[in-house]
Scaffold this motif. Structure first.
Motif, PDB file in Angstrom:
ATOM      1  N   LEU A 130       0.857  -1.187   0.000  1.00 11.15           N
ATOM      2  CA  LEU A 130       0.000   0.000   0.000  1.00 11.15           C
ATOM      3  C   LEU A 130       0.894   1.238   0.000  1.00 11.15           C
ATOM      4  CD1 LEU A 130      -3.054   0.898   0.223  1.00 11.15           C
ATOM      5  CD2 LEU A 130      -2.463   1.498   2.576  1.00 11.15           C
ATOM      6  N   ASN A 131       0.637   2.136  -0.954  1.00 12.36           N
ATOM      7  CA  ASN A 131       1.405   3.374  -1.085  1.00 12.36           C
ATOM      8  C   ASN A 131       0.467   4.569  -0.988  1.00 12.36           C
ATOM      9  OD1 ASN A 131       3.826   1.809  -2.150  1.00 12.36           O
ATOM     10  ND2 ASN A 131       2.329   1.390  -3.754  1.00 12.36           N
ATOM     11  N   ILE A 132       0.809   5.548  -0.164  1.00  9.67           N
ATOM     12  CA  ILE A 132       0.031   6.777  -0.061  1.00  9.67           C
ATOM     13  C   ILE A 132       0.911   7.945  -0.455  1.00  9.67           C
ATOM     14  CG2 ILE A 132      -1.270   8.302   1.473  1.00  9.67           C
ATOM     15  CD1 ILE A 132      -2.061   5.943   3.106  1.00  9.67           C
ATOM     16  N   ASN A 133       0.400   8.757  -1.359  1.00 13.49           N
ATOM     17  CA  ASN A 133       1.108   9.920  -1.901  1.00 13.49           C
ATOM     18  C   ASN A 133       2.506   9.557  -2.386  1.00 13.49           C
ATOM     19  OD1 ASN A 133      -1.104  11.498  -1.369  1.00 13.49           O
ATOM     20  ND2 ASN A 133      -0.316  12.341   0.532  1.00 13.49           N
ATOM     21  N   PRO A 134       2.600   8.609  -3.332  1.00 14.03           N
ATOM     22  CA  PRO A 134       3.904   8.289  -3.908  1.00 14.03           C
ATOM     23  C   PRO A 134       4.424   9.484  -4.690  1.00 14.03           C
ATOM     24  CG  PRO A 134       2.152   7.297  -5.197  1.00 14.03           C
ATOM     25  CD  PRO A 134       1.497   7.878  -3.977  1.00 14.03           C
ATOM     26  N   PRO A 135       5.695   9.476  -5.081  1.00 13.00           N
ATOM     27  CA  PRO A 135       6.247  10.623  -5.807  1.00 13.00           C
ATOM     28  C   PRO A 135       5.473  10.900  -7.093  1.00 13.00           C
ATOM     29  CG  PRO A 135       7.730   8.739  -5.862  1.00 13.00           C
ATOM     30  CD  PRO A 135       6.702   8.428  -4.856  1.00 13.00           C
ATOM     31  N   ALA A 136       5.267  12.180  -7.360  1.00 19.94           N
ATOM     32  CA  ALA A 136       4.482  12.567  -8.528  1.00 19.94           C
ATOM     33  C   ALA A 136       5.167  12.196  -9.834  1.00 19.94           C
ATOM     34  CB  ALA A 136       4.203  14.082  -8.488  1.00 19.94           C
ATOM     35  N   ASN A 137       6.489  12.034  -9.805  1.00 16.59           N
ATOM     36  CA  ASN A 137       7.217  11.665 -11.029  1.00 16.59           C
ATOM     37  C   ASN A 137       7.499  10.171 -11.082  1.00 16.59           C
ATOM     38  OD1 ASN A 137       8.992  11.984  -8.864  1.00 16.59           O
ATOM     39  ND2 ASN A 137      10.726  12.507 -10.158  1.00 16.59           N
ATOM     40  N   ASP A 138       6.604   9.392 -10.497  1.00 19.02           N
ATOM     41  CA  ASP A 138       6.738   7.931 -10.496  1.00 19.02           C
ATOM     42  C   ASP A 138       6.729   7.395 -11.924  1.00 19.02           C
ATOM     43  OD1 ASP A 138       6.739   5.264  -9.912  1.00 19.02           O
ATOM     44  OD2 ASP A 138       4.723   5.204  -9.087  1.00 19.02           O
TER      45      ASP A 138
END
Length: 811
Positions: free
Chosen positions: A601-609
Motif C-alpha cells: 500500500l502506497n500513499i502519496n507516492p512521488p508525482a514523477n513515479d
C-alpha cells in the motif's frame, strides 16, 4: 588572488531533531592473492571507513559526534576504537562525509564494526549502524598489504594470460612503477601492472581496458627485461574525452610472448578490467533480466528416484521451493558461441536426464535485506542450476536478426537474443524449506566463474526482491480488522503486508464491487488539503482498493475505489480524491476474487513515479531532492543499470549547451541505481546512453554517477531507482560547469580546489600578471568531482606574492 572558472553553486536542505548514519562503507578493494582477505588501498596497510552523518526532518543544524567500536567475529563484547570530535551537520542529508583510517591486521582477523552517533550533551546514541543493519560493516577479513602484494606489479612477476579470448579483473591502487620502466602511452602514470601473453596464432588480436574504473594507459612490448623492451603498440584514450579507456590491436607472431602494461593517466588507479580477443571481433556480454524472474512459492514432493534428487539439486520429501524464471540476455555485439556440448569440456553427460549439463552456468543465492546470504542449519540457502540447451529462446532486441540461430546441439545465444529457463524446469528453484517468512532478495548470477569470455563480467548478477509468506495462517495480520487498522501518520507511506492470513468481517462491503476474503485495513488522517493518491503498485497479485469515511463498518461512506489501473495490462489498483485536513479515511485493500500475496500500500507516492509525469529540470548545473518511497515501475519499464529495481522516478533535462555532464545521486539516503536515455518511450528494449549502480569513487557504495557528452537542445531522460527495490530520500545532482576556489593557508601558501566533471581532463595554469601564463599542473583526470592542490607563490620572483589561477578543459 583570483580563481577563473565557471561557477557551480550547491544548495543544501535543512535538518531536524534526530541524527543518524545514512551510509557507511569501506574504501578498499585489493585481494591480489585471491585468498578472500582484503587489504587496504591506503599506504601502510590502512583501509578507510567512511560514513555520512545525517539528520531527519530537514530543519536547522545539530552538533554531533560519532563513536566507532569493533569486536572479533563471533564474540559479544564491543571494543572502543575511536570517538570523533563534535562537528556540525546541516540539512536532511549531510554531504560532510566522515572517515577513519584503520590499520589492517596481520593474520586475516575477521572483525565487525559499529558506528554510533550522539547529539551534543547526550550519553545515549540517536542511532547505531552495525553488521546487523549494514552489509558493508560486517565481517571484513583484514590483513597487511605486505601479505597481499599484487603479483603483476613488477615486470618479472607478470600475470600469465592464456588463450585467444579472455578477460580478468585486477586492482592497481597499491601497484608501483619500477625504476627504468617506460612511460606507457607517453604518460608518466605511476601505478602499473604487467601481464604476459604468448600468441597461440598469428591472427590479429585486440586488448582493451573497457569497464575499468579509472583513466587507463595501455602498452604492449616484446623483450625479456625492462632494459630491452621493444614497443609494439600503445594507447591512452579510445576516443579522447568521450572514452578514457584504452584499446590496442596488432598482428602477433605465433609463439611470441608479449608484455602488456596497464597504468593510469596522471597516476590514476583503481579497478582494472582487461580483456583480449583474437577471434576477430567483439565479445558477447551476458546479463540476467531481473524483471522476467517472476518468483513464486510452491510445494513439491520429491521421490528418491527423481532425477533432481539423483543429480544433487533436490532433497527427498515434501519441500517448499522458491521458483523463478531465468532470462539470460546477450547484450554484446557478437554471439556467445558454444557449439555442440558433446565437444565442450565444460559440459558432462547426465545419464538420468539423458543430456549434457554445464555445472557453472548460473548460481542462485537467497539473501537477507542486508544482502547477506541466508544461513539455515549452518548451510547457505542456494540453488544449483545446471546449464543445458543454452540456445536462442526469445528475441528481446527488435533490431536483432529475426531468425533463430542456436538450437538443438548447436548451443549459443545470438546478440540481441536471450536464453530462458522457465519456472517449471528441473532445478530451476531454491529450496526454502524452513526459511522464516519475511523479505529477501534472490541473487541470480550467470557465468559466475567467468568460464565464458565476456566484454563485461561486472554486470552478470541481478537482485530480485522476494517475499516469503508464512507457511500457515495461525496468526492474522494485525490490521486484519476494521477496528484495528494500521495507522498512517506520515506520507509518503509504503508498507508490505501478507494478506493470505487476513479475513473478511461480517458486514464488510465488497470493495470496488468485488467480494473477497482477505482484506487489510489502514487509517489515515491527512494534515493538509490536497489531492491524495493511493496505490497498490508493486503488489505481486491482482488487487482491489477502496477508501471510506465513517466510524462503523456497517455505516461507511465510499469515497473512491478501483479494481485495475489499466485492465489486463496492470491489475494493481489506484485511487485519487480530494483529501481534507483532519478527516479520517479508512482504506481497505484486498485481492481480486480472494487472491493472496504480498500486498503493497502506497500513499502519496512521488508525482514523477511514471515516465509520463516526469519532472523537468534545467540549467547547466543544479540539484533537486525527492523521495522514492511508494514509487513503482511501469509494466514495460526497463531494468535500469541492469538491476531489477522496483521504485523508479523520472526526470527530463534539456542540454543548454554541448559538452560533458555529470549526473549523480550523492546525498541520497538509500542504495540508488541510475540510467540516462534519449528515447522518449518506456519499454524493456530502451537502451541507456549511460548507467551506473555504485559510484565507489564518488559518494560511496550506495550512490550512483553517470557522465556523458550532451548535445545542445537534446532531451535526456533520467531514471533513478533503488538497488533491489530500495527506497528513501533522493538527491539528484548535475553539473556541466567547473569551479575553482582558493583558500589562504598559514605561511603564505594557498589551497586550490578544482571542481569539474568526472573523467574530463583539466590543466591548472598560473600567472602573476594575467598576461603570461605557465602550467601549474600537468593534465589530470577529474575523479570524485574535486581535486585539491597546494601552491606556494614565490617571493623571490613575485614580491607581492600575488598570483592568479585558471583551469582549462583539455582533450
Amino acid at each position: 588572488m583570483v580563481g577563473w572558472c565557471c561557477l557551480l553553486v550547491l544548495t543544501l536542505g535543512a535538518q531536524a531533531q534526530t541524527a543518524r548514519i545514512s551510509d557507511a562503507w569501506w574504501t578498499f578493494d585489493q585481494d591480489c592473492d585471491g585468498d578472500g582477505n582484503r587489504a587496504g588501498t591506503l599506504a601502510g596497510g590502512f583501509a578507510r571507513l567512511n560514513w555520512f552523518p545525517d539528520v531527519n526532518n530537514c530543519s536547522g543544524t545539530l552538533m554531533v559526534r560519532e563513536k566507532i567500536q569493533y569486536r572479533p567475529c563471533g564474540t559479544l563484547t564491543w571494543i572502543s576504537l575511536y570517538t570523533n570530535e563534535l562537528h556540525q551537520i546541516t540539512g536532511c542529508v549531510s554531504t560532510d562525509v566522515q572517515y577513519l583510517d584503520i590499520e589492517m591486521g596481520t593474520n586475516g582477523e575477521c572483525r565487525e564494526y559499529m558506528i554510533s552517533i550522539y547529539r551534543e550533551g547526550q550519553s545515549l546514541p540517536d542511532y547505531r549502524r552495525s553488521n546487523t543493519n549494514d552489509v558493508h560493516l560486517a565481517q571484513h577479513r583484514e590483513e597487511s598489504l605486505a601479505f597481499d602484494l599484487c603479483a603483476s606489479d613488477t615486470f618479472a612477476n607478470c600475470m600469465a594470460l592464456a588463450g585467444k579470448v579472455g578477460s580478468l579483473t585486477d586492482n592497481t591502487m597499491n601497484a608501483t612503477k619500477q625504476p627504468g620502466e617506460p612511460d606507457h602511452a607517453n604518460n608518466p602514470g605511476g601505478h602499473s601492472v604487467w601481464y604476459c601473453w604468448t600468441a597461440p596464432t598469428n591472427q590479429p588480436v585486440t586488448f582493451s581496458t573497457i569497464g575499468s574504473g579509472f583513466d587507463t594507459l595501455l602498452a604492449v612490448y616484446t623483450g625479456n627485461d625492462l632494459a630491452t623492451l621493444n614497443m609494439v603498440t600503445n594507447n591512452d584514450d579510445i576516443a579522447g574525452a568521450t572514452n578514457r579507456m584504452s584499446r590496442v590491436g596488432f598482428t602477433p607472431t605465433t609463439g611470441t610472448t608479449y608484455r602488456i602494461a596497464v597504468d593510469g593517466f596522471g597516476g590514476a588507479a583503481g579497478n582494472v578490467e582487461l580483456s583480449w580477443n583474437q577471434a576477430g571481433g567483439s565479445l558477447p556480454d551476458l546479463i540476467i533480466w531481473g524483471p522476467g524472474a517472476a518468483p513464486f512459492i510452491t510445494t513439491t514432493t520429491f521421490a528418491p528416484n527423481n532425477c533432481q534428487v539423483l543429480e544433487g539439486c533436490a532433497t527427498v520429501g515434501t519441500r517448499r521451493l522458491l521458483r523463478f524464471n531465468m532470462e539470460t540476455r546477450n547484450i554484446g555485439n557478437v554471439d556467445l558461441v558454444i557449439g555442440n556440448p558433446a565437444n565442450n569440456p565444460l559440459f558432462y553427460f547426465a545419464s538420468c536426464h539423458n543430456h549434457y549439463h554445464f555445472e557453472s552456468f548460473a548460481q542462485y543465492t537467497l539473501l537477507d535485506t542486508n544482502y547477506n546470504p541466508v544461513i539455515l542449519d549452518t548451510n547457505v540457502v542456494v540453488g544449483r542450476k545446471m546449464g543445458f540447451a543454452i540456445v536462442d529462446v526469445a528475441r528481446w532486441l527488435p533490431s536483432a536478426p529475426s531468425t533463430l540461430k542456436y538450437s538443438g546441439n548447436n548451443n549459443g545465444i545470438q546478440a540481441g537474443w536471450a536464453d530462458v529457463y522457465t519456472q517449471d524446469l528441473d532445478c530451476q528453484f531454491i529450496d526454502i524449506t524452513g526459511v522464516p517468512a519475511g523479505e529477501y532478495y534472490l541473487q541470480i548470477t550467470v557465468n559466475p566463474d567467468g568460464l565464458f569470455a565476456e566484454a563485461d563480467l561486472q554486470n552478470n548478477t541481478a537482485y530480485v526482491p522476494v517475499t516469503i509468506p508464512p507457511t500457515n495462517c495461525l496468526t492474522a495480520p494485525v490490521n486484519d480488522a476494521f477496528a484495528s487498522p494500521a495507522v498512517i501518520d506520515t506520507t509518503p507511506f509504503s508498507a508490505v503486508t501478507f494478506n493470505d492470513c487476513a479475513t473478511t468481517e461480517v458486514g464488510e462491503p465488497a470493495h470496488a464491487g468485488i467480494t473477497n476474503d482477505h482484506s487489510l485495513w489502514y487509517r489515515w488522517t491527512p494534515d493538509s488539503n490536497h489531492t491524495a493518491v493511493i496505490t497498490t503498485r508493486r503488489s505481486d497479485f491482482d488487487t482491489v482498493l477502496a477508501v471510506y469515511t465513517g466510524e462503523a463498518l456497517e455505516a461507511l461512506t465510499l469515497i473512491a475505489s478501483n479494481n485495475n489501473i489499466a485492465g489486463a495490462n496492470n491489475r494493481q489498483s489506484l485511487v485519487t480524491f480530494p483529501a481534507e485536513a483532519g478527516v479520517t479515511y479508512h482504506i481497505a485493500a484486498a485481492g481480486f476474487s480472494n487472491a493472496v500475496g504480498s500486498l503493497v500500500l502506497n500513499i502519496n507516492p512521488p508525482a514523477n513515479d511514471d515516465f509520463a509525469n516526469r519532472f523537468v529540470i534545467a540549467g547547466p548545473a543544479g540539484s533537486v531532492t525527492g523521495n522514492t518511497r511508494g514509487a513503482s515501475k511501469e509494466p514495460t519499464e526497463t531494468a535500469h543499470a541492469t538491476d531489477v529495481g522496483g521504485a523508479s522516478v523520472w526526470y527530463e533535462w534539456n542540454a543548454p549547451a554541448s559538452g560533458f555532464v555529470d549526473f549523480n545521486t550523492l546525498g541520497s539516503a538509500f542504495d540508488t541505481i541510475m540510467a540516462v536515455y534519449t528515447n522518449a518511450t518506456v519499454n524493456t528494449n530502451n537502451l541507456p546512453i549511460a548507467q551506473n549502480d555504485d559510484d565507489a569513487q564518488g559518494g560511496g557504495l550506495q550512490t550512483s554517477r553517470a557522465w556523458f557528452y550532451a548535445f545542445a537542445g537534446t532531451n535526456y531522460y533520467i531514471a533513478v531507482d533503488g538497488f533491489g527495490g530500495d527506497v528513501g530520500p533522493l538527491k539528484l545532482n548535475w553539473n556541466m560547469n567547473c569551479l575553482l576556489t582558493i583558500t589562504n593557508l598559514p605561511g603564505g601558501d594557498v589551497q586550490l580546489a578544482l571542481t569539474g566533471v568526472d573523467w574530463q581532463r583539466y590543466v591548472l595554469l598560473g600567472s602573476t600578471n594575467l598576461l603570461d601564463w605557465y602550467t601549474n599542473t600537468a593534465a589530470i583526470t577529474m575523479t570524485e568531482g574535486v581535486r585539491f592542490y597546494t601552491n606556494s607563490p614565490s617571493a623571490a620572483n613575485n614580491p607581492s606574492r600575488r598570483e592568479f589561477y585558471r583551469a582549462l578543459l583539455v582533450p
